[in-house]
Scaffold this motif. Structure first.
Motif, PDB file in Angstrom:
ATOM      1  N   ALA A  35      99.883  50.141 129.686  1.00  0.00           N
ATOM      2  CA  ALA A  35      99.323  51.364 129.113  1.00  0.00           C
ATOM      3  C   ALA A  35      98.503  50.955 127.887  1.00  0.00           C
ATOM      4  CB  ALA A  35     100.432  52.340 128.727  1.00  0.00           C
ATOM      5  N   ALA A  36      97.188  51.039 127.998  1.00  0.00           N
ATOM      6  CA  ALA A  36      96.329  50.439 126.983  1.00  0.00           C
ATOM      7  C   ALA A  36      95.400  51.427 126.317  1.00  0.00           C
ATOM      8  CB  ALA A  36      95.501  49.314 127.609  1.00  0.00           C
ATOM      9  N   GLY A  37      95.346  51.340 124.985  1.00  0.00           N
ATOM     10  CA  GLY A  37      94.391  52.101 124.200  1.00  0.00           C
ATOM     11  C   GLY A  37      93.318  51.197 123.635  1.00  0.00           C
ATOM     12  N   ALA A  38      92.588  51.701 122.640  1.00  0.00           N
ATOM     13  CA  ALA A  38      91.448  50.964 122.101  1.00  0.00           C
ATOM     14  C   ALA A  38      91.848  49.626 121.509  1.00  0.00           C
ATOM     15  CB  ALA A  38      90.743  51.817 121.051  1.00  0.00           C
ATOM     16  N   GLY A  39      93.079  49.532 120.984  1.00  0.00           N
ATOM     17  CA  GLY A  39      93.525  48.282 120.383  1.00  0.00           C
ATOM     18  C   GLY A  39      93.595  47.120 121.353  1.00  0.00           C
ATOM     19  N   MET A  40      93.593  47.405 122.660  1.00  0.00           N
ATOM     20  CA  MET A  40      93.636  46.330 123.655  1.00  0.00           C
ATOM     21  C   MET A  40      92.381  45.472 123.588  1.00  0.00           C
ATOM     22  SD  MET A  40      95.383  44.910 126.052  1.00  0.00           S
ATOM     23  CE  MET A  40      95.200  43.823 127.478  1.00  0.00           C
ATOM     24  N   GLY A  41      91.250  46.055 123.225  1.00  0.00           N
ATOM     25  CA  GLY A  41      89.999  45.316 123.251  1.00  0.00           C
ATOM     26  C   GLY A  41      89.652  44.596 121.965  1.00  0.00           C
ATOM     27  N   VAL A  42      90.413  44.846 120.900  1.00  0.00           N
ATOM     28  CA  VAL A  42      90.068  44.279 119.594  1.00  0.00           C
ATOM     29  C   VAL A  42      90.047  42.750 119.641  1.00  0.00           C
ATOM     30  CG1 VAL A  42      90.854  44.024 117.215  1.00  0.00           C
ATOM     31  CG2 VAL A  42      90.850  46.281 118.288  1.00  0.00           C
ATOM     32  N   ASP A  43      91.003  42.153 120.331  1.00  0.00           N
ATOM     33  CA  ASP A  43      91.077  40.690 120.387  1.00  0.00           C
ATOM     34  C   ASP A  43      89.978  40.089 121.253  1.00  0.00           C
ATOM     35  OD1 ASP A  43      93.494  40.052 118.773  1.00  0.00           O
ATOM     36  OD2 ASP A  43      94.479  41.319 120.252  1.00  0.00           O
ATOM     37  N   SER A  44      89.280  40.922 122.011  1.00  0.00           N
ATOM     38  CA  SER A  44      88.105  40.460 122.750  1.00  0.00           C
ATOM     39  C   SER A  44      86.829  40.622 121.926  1.00  0.00           C
ATOM     40  CB  SER A  44      87.958  41.246 124.064  1.00  0.00           C
ATOM     41  OG  SER A  44      89.066  41.053 124.909  1.00  0.00           O
ATOM     42  N   GLY A  45      86.987  41.179 120.716  1.00  0.00           N
ATOM     43  CA  GLY A  45      85.840  41.390 119.839  1.00  0.00           C
ATOM     44  C   GLY A  45      85.217  42.759 119.932  1.00  0.00           C
ATOM     45  N   LEU A  46      85.893  43.698 120.607  1.00  0.00           N
ATOM     46  CA  LEU A  46      85.338  45.043 120.754  1.00  0.00           C
ATOM     47  C   LEU A  46      85.739  45.923 119.566  1.00  0.00           C
ATOM     48  CD1 LEU A  46      86.030  45.659 124.548  1.00  0.00           C
ATOM     49  CD2 LEU A  46      83.885  44.974 123.475  1.00  0.00           C
ATOM     50  N   PRO A  47      84.848  46.800 119.102  1.00  0.00           N
ATOM     51  CA  PRO A  47      85.202  47.710 118.007  1.00  0.00           C
ATOM     52  C   PRO A  47      86.148  48.793 118.495  1.00  0.00           C
ATOM     53  CG  PRO A  47      83.015  48.219 118.824  1.00  0.00           C
ATOM     54  CD  PRO A  47      83.451  46.973 119.549  1.00  0.00           C
ATOM     55  N   ASP A  48      87.019  49.268 117.590  1.00  0.00           N
ATOM     56  CA  ASP A  48      87.934  50.346 117.989  1.00  0.00           C
ATOM     57  C   ASP A  48      87.599  51.669 117.307  1.00  0.00           C
ATOM     58  OD1 ASP A  48      88.794  49.956 115.405  1.00  0.00           O
ATOM     59  OD2 ASP A  48      90.888  49.568 115.914  1.00  0.00           O
ATOM     60  N   PHE A  49      86.569  51.689 116.452  1.00  0.00           N
ATOM     61  CA  PHE A  49      86.055  52.927 115.839  1.00  0.00           C
ATOM     62  C   PHE A  49      87.091  53.637 114.979  1.00  0.00           C
ATOM     63  CE2 PHE A  49      83.463  53.216 119.986  1.00  0.00           C
ATOM     64  CZ  PHE A  49      82.561  52.278 119.516  1.00  0.00           C
TER      65      PHE A  49
END
Length: 291
Positions: A35-49
């Motif tokens: 179950a993934a929210g925006a924080g899942m992408g942070v370590d890939s370098g994606l912004p979480d706004f």
């Protein structure tokens, strides 16, 4: 905060006990629910706004115009200033296509391979990173839709189609789309991302609803599921609500990974105040110590 290079023995006792508990929950499970929210992408370098400052750092042109996330992430923006709206979503589309999923996705896949029912995914993210990482697209439920799919802005049709043929060219200094905007193949009018935006009565949910039915069928196959919830906060609680539903209706156990909001409903569950990748690496190391 300890680095992932530390040995389990060097960690604080409380954290080591939490990681051991999480490893035991995962080890006894027959199905993995991610179950993934925006924080899942942070370590890939994606912004979480998170907050206007974080959003404006990612999109300085919108910051100069005094526009926040909710100002451009709504269908009215496509009606008023479509070049600006597509500048924002086009940039995100290109960013997600160029981003490589971090190593945590592979850790989750490896855990799932050891479970009878494998894994299913519920995510509020629209980036398509789970599919890109190799998760079965038939087992990914994108509750807010996908930026890699389009629909007619005027809803002349209920069709939803892939955005593969659209390659956005964005003027990042001005925050606007330079090339032609995508159009509806039926009416020739403006197309928009098939994403549930703020204040969006015209979003077409058929694709997500079909994914939901597949998730329900998968749940019928599992008896001892574990929910690994990653980077899902309370500001937009879609993922959290889903996790809690899995505890009630599927008898799942919960491992919640959230830097700021790691509280869990009961002592049977585990809350880790860590980033997504770091927590997954820590749990993975703890799993290796189980006999």
């Amino acid at each position: 905060m300890p680095s992932h290079n530390d040995t389990p023995e060097s960690l604080p006792d409380t954290l080591r006990a939490q990681l051991h508990h999480a490893a035991e929950i995962i080890d006894q499970a027959d199905g993995l629910i991610v179950a993934a929210g925006a924080g899942m992408g942070v370590d890939s370098g994606l912004p979480d706004f998170r907050g206007p400052e974080g959003f404006w750092q990612a999109y300085p042109a919108l910051g100069r115009a005094g526009l926040g996330f909710m100002d451009v992430a709504n269908p009215r923006a496509f009606g008023r200033t479509p070049e600006l709206a597509w500048g924002f979503y086009g940039h995100r589309m290109a960013l997600y296509r160029a981003t490589q999923p971090h190593a945590g996705f592979g850790i989750l896949q490896r855990w799932a391979k050891g479970m009878n029912a494998g894994a299913t995914v519920f995510t509020s993210n629209v980036d398509g990173q789970f599919q890109k990482a190799g998760f079965d697209p038939e087992r990914v439920y994108e509750c807010h839709g996908s930026i890699q799919h389009l629909q007619c802005f005027n809803t002349c049709t209920q069709d939803i189609w892939p955005a593969d043929d659209f390659v956005p060219d964005v003027d990042e200094a001005q925050g606007v789309l330079r090339n032609a905007m995508p159009t509806c193949p039926h009416c020739g009018g403006l197309a928009r991302p098939n994403i549930l935006m703020f204040g969006d009565p015209l979003w077409l949910p058929a694709r997500s609803e079909a994914q939901s039915l597949k998730l329900e069928r998968w749940l019928a196959l599992v008896r001892k599921p574990v929910v690994i919830e990653i980077g899902a906060g309370t500001a937009v609680p879609s993922v959290r609500n889903f996790s809690h539903q899995m505890l009630i209706y599927a008898g799942a156990r919960l491992v919640r990974i959230n830097v700021d909001e790691a509280q869990v409903p009961s002592r049977d569950d585990v809350g880790l105040a860590l980033g997504g990748l770091q927590a997954l690496q820590r749990i993975d190391a703890a799993l290796q110590t189980l006999v």
